[in-house]
Enzyme design. Structure first.
Site, PDB file in Angstrom:
ATOM      1  N   GLY A  94       0.824  -1.209   0.000  1.00 17.16           N
ATOM      2  CA  GLY A  94       0.000   0.000   0.000  1.00 17.16           C
ATOM      3  C   GLY A  94       0.858   1.258   0.000  1.00 17.16           C
ATOM      4  O   GLY A  94       1.938   1.265   0.576  1.00 17.16           O
ATOM      5  N   ARG A 155       1.067  -5.776  -4.792  1.00 19.98           N
ATOM      6  CA  ARG A 155       1.231  -6.654  -3.633  1.00 19.98           C
ATOM      7  C   ARG A 155       1.707  -8.048  -4.010  1.00 19.98           C
ATOM      8  O   ARG A 155       1.489  -8.995  -3.268  1.00 19.98           O
ATOM      9  CB  ARG A 155      -0.104  -6.774  -2.881  1.00 19.98           C
ATOM     10  CG  ARG A 155      -0.536  -5.519  -2.174  1.00 19.98           C
ATOM     11  CD  ARG A 155      -1.631  -5.805  -1.183  1.00 19.98           C
ATOM     12  NE  ARG A 155      -2.064  -4.584  -0.529  1.00 19.98           N
ATOM     13  CZ  ARG A 155      -1.441  -4.012   0.489  1.00 19.98           C
ATOM     14  NH1 ARG A 155      -0.349  -4.561   0.975  1.00 19.98           N
ATOM     15  NH2 ARG A 155      -1.897  -2.906   1.019  1.00 19.98           N
ATOM     16  N   ASP A 185       6.274  -5.078   6.465  1.00 21.28           N
ATOM     17  CA  ASP A 185       6.867  -6.289   7.050  1.00 21.28           C
ATOM     18  C   ASP A 185       6.976  -7.416   6.023  1.00 21.28           C
ATOM     19  O   ASP A 185       8.026  -8.054   5.886  1.00 21.28           O
ATOM     20  CB  ASP A 185       6.080  -6.731   8.293  1.00 21.28           C
ATOM     21  CG  ASP A 185       4.589  -6.847   8.036  1.00 21.28           C
ATOM     22  OD1 ASP A 185       4.071  -6.159   7.148  1.00 21.28           O
ATOM     23  OD2 ASP A 185       3.920  -7.643   8.713  1.00 21.28           O
ATOM     24  N   ASP A 186       5.897  -7.629   5.258  1.00 21.26           N
ATOM     25  CA  ASP A 186       5.926  -8.717   4.275  1.00 21.26           C
ATOM     26  C   ASP A 186       6.923  -8.428   3.157  1.00 21.26           C
ATOM     27  O   ASP A 186       7.633  -9.327   2.696  1.00 21.26           O
ATOM     28  CB  ASP A 186       4.532  -8.931   3.663  1.00 21.26           C
ATOM     29  CG  ASP A 186       3.579  -9.599   4.656  1.00 21.26           C
ATOM     30  OD1 ASP A 186       4.062 -10.378   5.506  1.00 21.26           O
ATOM     31  OD2 ASP A 186       2.370  -9.343   4.580  1.00 21.26           O
ATOM     32  N   LYS A 216       8.446   0.958   5.147  1.00 21.76           N
ATOM     33  CA  LYS A 216       7.280   1.746   4.771  1.00 21.76           C
ATOM     34  C   LYS A 216       6.019   1.095   5.293  1.00 21.76           C
ATOM     35  O   LYS A 216       5.904  -0.131   5.200  1.00 21.76           O
ATOM     36  CB  LYS A 216       7.212   1.820   3.245  1.00 21.76           C
ATOM     37  CG  LYS A 216       5.912   2.307   2.689  1.00 21.76           C
ATOM     38  CD  LYS A 216       5.181   1.327   1.759  1.00 21.76           C
ATOM     39  CE  LYS A 216       4.596   0.103   2.397  1.00 21.76           C
ATOM     40  NZ  LYS A 216       3.590  -0.607   1.613  1.00 21.76           N
ATOM     41  N   THR A 217       5.111   1.783   5.868  1.00 24.20           N
ATOM     42  CA  THR A 217       3.714   1.379   6.032  1.00 24.20           C
ATOM     43  C   THR A 217       3.014   2.355   6.957  1.00 24.20           C
ATOM     44  O   THR A 217       3.536   2.708   8.022  1.00 24.20           O
ATOM     45  CB  THR A 217       3.509  -0.064   6.556  1.00 24.20           C
ATOM     46  OG1 THR A 217       2.094  -0.270   6.742  1.00 24.20           O
ATOM     47  CG2 THR A 217       4.200  -0.383   7.868  1.00 24.20           C
ATOM     48  N   ASP A 219       0.659   1.633   8.656  1.00 27.78           N
ATOM     49  CA  ASP A 219       0.156   0.883   9.815  1.00 27.78           C
ATOM     50  C   ASP A 219       1.033   1.054  11.050  1.00 27.78           C
ATOM     51  O   ASP A 219       0.591   0.789  12.165  1.00 27.78           O
ATOM     52  CB  ASP A 219       0.073  -0.612   9.485  1.00 27.78           C
ATOM     53  CG  ASP A 219      -0.825  -0.885   8.293  1.00 27.78           C
ATOM     54  OD1 ASP A 219      -1.569   0.022   7.887  1.00 27.78           O
ATOM     55  OD2 ASP A 219      -0.781  -2.008   7.766  1.00 27.78           O
ATOM     56  N   MET A 265      -7.748   2.729   9.337  1.00 27.77           N
ATOM     57  CA  MET A 265      -6.841   1.717   8.783  1.00 27.77           C
ATOM     58  C   MET A 265      -5.709   1.392   9.737  1.00 27.77           C
ATOM     59  O   MET A 265      -5.497   2.093  10.721  1.00 27.77           O
ATOM     60  CB  MET A 265      -6.256   2.216   7.473  1.00 27.77           C
ATOM     61  CG  MET A 265      -6.754   1.464   6.289  1.00 27.77           C
ATOM     62  SD  MET A 265      -5.842   1.934   4.812  1.00 27.77           S
ATOM     63  CE  MET A 265      -6.870   1.142   3.598  1.00 27.77           C
ATOM     64  N   ARG A 267      -4.499  -2.190   9.486  1.00 26.72           N
ATOM     65  CA  ARG A 267      -4.476  -3.652   9.396  1.00 26.72           C
ATOM     66  C   ARG A 267      -4.592  -4.261  10.790  1.00 26.72           C
ATOM     67  O   ARG A 267      -5.488  -3.886  11.539  1.00 26.72           O
ATOM     68  CB  ARG A 267      -3.222  -4.124   8.670  1.00 26.72           C
ATOM     69  CG  ARG A 267      -3.434  -5.424   7.911  1.00 26.72           C
ATOM     70  CD  ARG A 267      -2.136  -5.962   7.417  1.00 26.72           C
ATOM     71  NE  ARG A 267      -1.735  -5.362   6.160  1.00 26.72           N
ATOM     72  CZ  ARG A 267      -2.207  -5.711   4.971  1.00 26.72           C
ATOM     73  NH1 ARG A 267      -3.135  -6.636   4.884  1.00 26.72           N
ATOM     74  NH2 ARG A 267      -1.772  -5.155   3.877  1.00 26.72           N
TER      75      ARG A 267
END
Ligand code: FBP
Length: 566
Positions: A94, A155, A185-186, A216-217, A219, A265, A267
């Site tokens: 994202g 993704r 993380d992924d 980056k994220t 979340d 948001m 996650r």
């Protein structure tokens, strides 16, 4: 003479007065790199800190060429200048505000002696070999702007042998020396696996291709104590949501008619919800990690909200805001067990399910689940069941952004309020703030943080490192560039019915200073209106240098200021 309409047409295509101004904003830079305009690469030395995961032994076996545990810091020296390196950069997952400045930082630090290539549309573009050269001219318009549109993102998880071989082919075809993966993380897990896979035998002389990650994220679930205080994008997203929640809070005692249920948001983790709560002080903010830790069932959550509604109503306050973390459903104990079974069964019966309509899918799954879970599933509204059965993303994650938990809670709280006090007015509206916050123009913090992450990632490459993630620590001080060894972060987790190496998501710690502060204030916020509005994010002036409140509290900083470049 130009008319107003000429002026307006001149603002098309990212040329508003605001966008023109932010491109020229000077970006605070860590002193290790020298000046912002002419940064110099740094070299690295072990910081003395080592990472130890619970599965280190297994990781060591699987990552024989790239296994490292020592965190790197700047050696205070510049490396002997390397040149003719060809480096590719990609965005993964994202969008998050500031990504363009990571690319700009890389471009600056690699300088004219090296070549930076952009990978179009994320990992998929790397597999397909869709690259273009980044020049001073094509990067200039995106400096300090939000979004990932300069490169695009996706993704795709690089997992099959065929995909790995395609990536190798892209490296060979483009004569690459290094790849920078900007992701969560992924994606950083993918970067670690790629670093090992590409560690040798890619080039004709038997050498490999370096892989560096960038955190980056929005979340905020990629954070590691003092060495990685936060991922980029979190600050901008939470400030945007906080402004919107602040505006709604201001509306509630003005119109005096609604309870707003606002899902934000983030996650699985509740970092975003907690940060927005600390910035705005709503009547109620749910924290998923607390729900899991205290094993709070759905009925108790509903009861808690309904009692607050009734209590406030007795004081004549028939309005309020309930903040809901996006992934709370996975943390409610009975739902968590159901989702765990569904994750395995959705993977197991994927082809059978894909041929069915929603009603058929539900009936099919009732027969496959344990009777207890089948009963729980059937008790949920169809709009929740359908989303629980939807395809997982390519990393095996339930797509929590699609689950309308805010609607579920409203429906259940309504019933409970009328049981407790039929005279309590309870008119509701529901919102989901997510996509609004991911691509806004970066805050000054994210703009600076990302530029410095790009400088650090580029320096790691020019120092010959692979399998590291760039970080900037000590945000309240001058900012300290670090290299974090990715294999040191890996653990084994069960995904889609299989054990896999993953960087675990950093969930909100219920005993953290930020949580303690929140829990010490929340009863007061529930009983009367004590909200405040942080206002719109600022790029100039006194509030422009603020870091997230949760980061400042948890890292025990003495103020909310970030002092990179001061
Ligand atoms: P990343 O983990 O890739 O940074 O994505 C963050 C996020 O915005 C989550 O908060 C949200 O659950 C998810 O993306 C939504 O995904 P999509 O963009 O695929 O709808």
């Amino acid at each position: 003479m130009s008319t107003l309409t000429d002026l307006l047409i001149g603002m098309e295509k990212h040329k508003s007065i605001f966008e023109n101004e932010i491109r020229n904003l000077s970006i605070p830079t860590c002193s290790d790199f020298g000046s912002s305009e002419n940064p110099q690469p740094i070299s690295f030395t072990p910081s003395g800190e080592k990472l130890e995961s619970k599965d280190s032994d297994k990781v060591k076996q699987a990552f024989q060429n790239s296994f490292e545990q020592a965190v790197l810091k700047s050696s205070g020296k510049n490396p002997s200048p390397l040149s003719n390196k060809r480096v590719a950069v990609l965005f993964s997952g994202g969008p998050a505000a500031g990504g363009h400045n990571v690319v700009y930082g890389l471009k600056k630090i690699l300088g004219a002696g090296n070549t930076l290539l952009g990978v179009k549309a994320g990992p998929k573009g790397l597999i397909q070999g869709d690259l273009f050269e980044i020049t001073d001219q094509n990067i200039a318009p995106v400096i300090n702007t939000g979004g990932f549109d300069f490169l695009g993102s996706d993704r795709t998880k690089i997992k099959s042998d065929e995909q790995f071989q395609s990536v190798k082919k892209t490296c060979i075809d483009n004569n690459l020396d290094a790849i920078v993966v900007v992701g969560g993380d992924d994606s950083n897990t993918n970067a670690a696996i790629l670093a090992e896979f590409l560690s040798k035998d890619v080039k004709s002389d038997g050498s490999g291709v370096q892989v560096i990650g960038v955190p980056k994220t929005i979340d905020g679930d990629l954070q590691i104590g003092d060495i990685l205080p936060i991922s980029f994008g979190f600050d901008t997203a939470t400030k945007i949501y906080a402004e919107m929640v602040g505006n709604i809070l201001q509306d509630t005692p003005s119109s005096r008619k609604y309870w707003h249920f606002i899902k934000v948001m983030g996650r699985s983790a509740s970092h975003v919800a907690l940060e927005v709560a600390l910035q705005t002080k709503p009547a109620i903010a749910l924290i998923s990690e607390e729900v899991a830790e205290k094993s709070i069932p759905l009925s108790a959550i509903v009861d808690q909200i309904a009692k607050a509604v009734v209590n406030r109503s007795k004081k004549g306050i028939n309005h309020g805001v309930v903040l809901i973390p996006e992934g709370i459903i996975e943390f409610i104990p009975e739902m968590n067990a159901l989702i765990a079974e569904l994750n395995d069964k959705v993977a197991m019966f994927h082809s059978e399910l894909s041929a069915k309509n929603n009603e058929e899918k539900r009936n099919f799954m009732y027969a496959k689940l344990t009777p207890e879970h089948a009963q729980l599933m059937a008790s949920l509204p169809d709009y929740i069941e359908d989303m629980l059965l939807a395809d997982r993303d390519s990393h095996g994650n339930l797509q929590v952004s699609l689950i309308p938990t805010e609607r579920l809670l409203i429906d259940m709280v309504k019933v409970r309020v009328s049981e407790l006090d039929q005279s309590a007015p309870f008119a509701t509206l529901n919102h989901f703030f997510g996509y609004e916050g991911r691509c806004g123009a970066p805050t000054l913090f994210d703009a600076a943080y990302c530029y410095n992450l790009g400088l650090t990632a580029g320096s790691l490459i020019l120092s010959g490192k692979t399998g590291y993630m760039a970080s900037i620590a000590d945000l309240n001080g001058g900012g300290e560039p670090l290299g974090i060894p990715l294999p040191g972060l890996l653990n084994i987790e069960r995904r889609q019915g299989k054990d896999e190496f993953v960087i675990e998501k950093a969930l909100a710690d219920t005993k953290s200073p930020a949580m303690e502060f929140f829990t010490s204030r929340r009863e007061a916020w529930a009983s009367e209106d004590l909200f405040s509005s942080p206002g719109p994010r600022q790029l100039w002036g006194p509030v422009s240098r603020q870091i997230p409140i949760t980061v400042a509290l948890n890292r025990k900083y003495s103020s909310l200021d970030f002092n990179i470049g001061k």
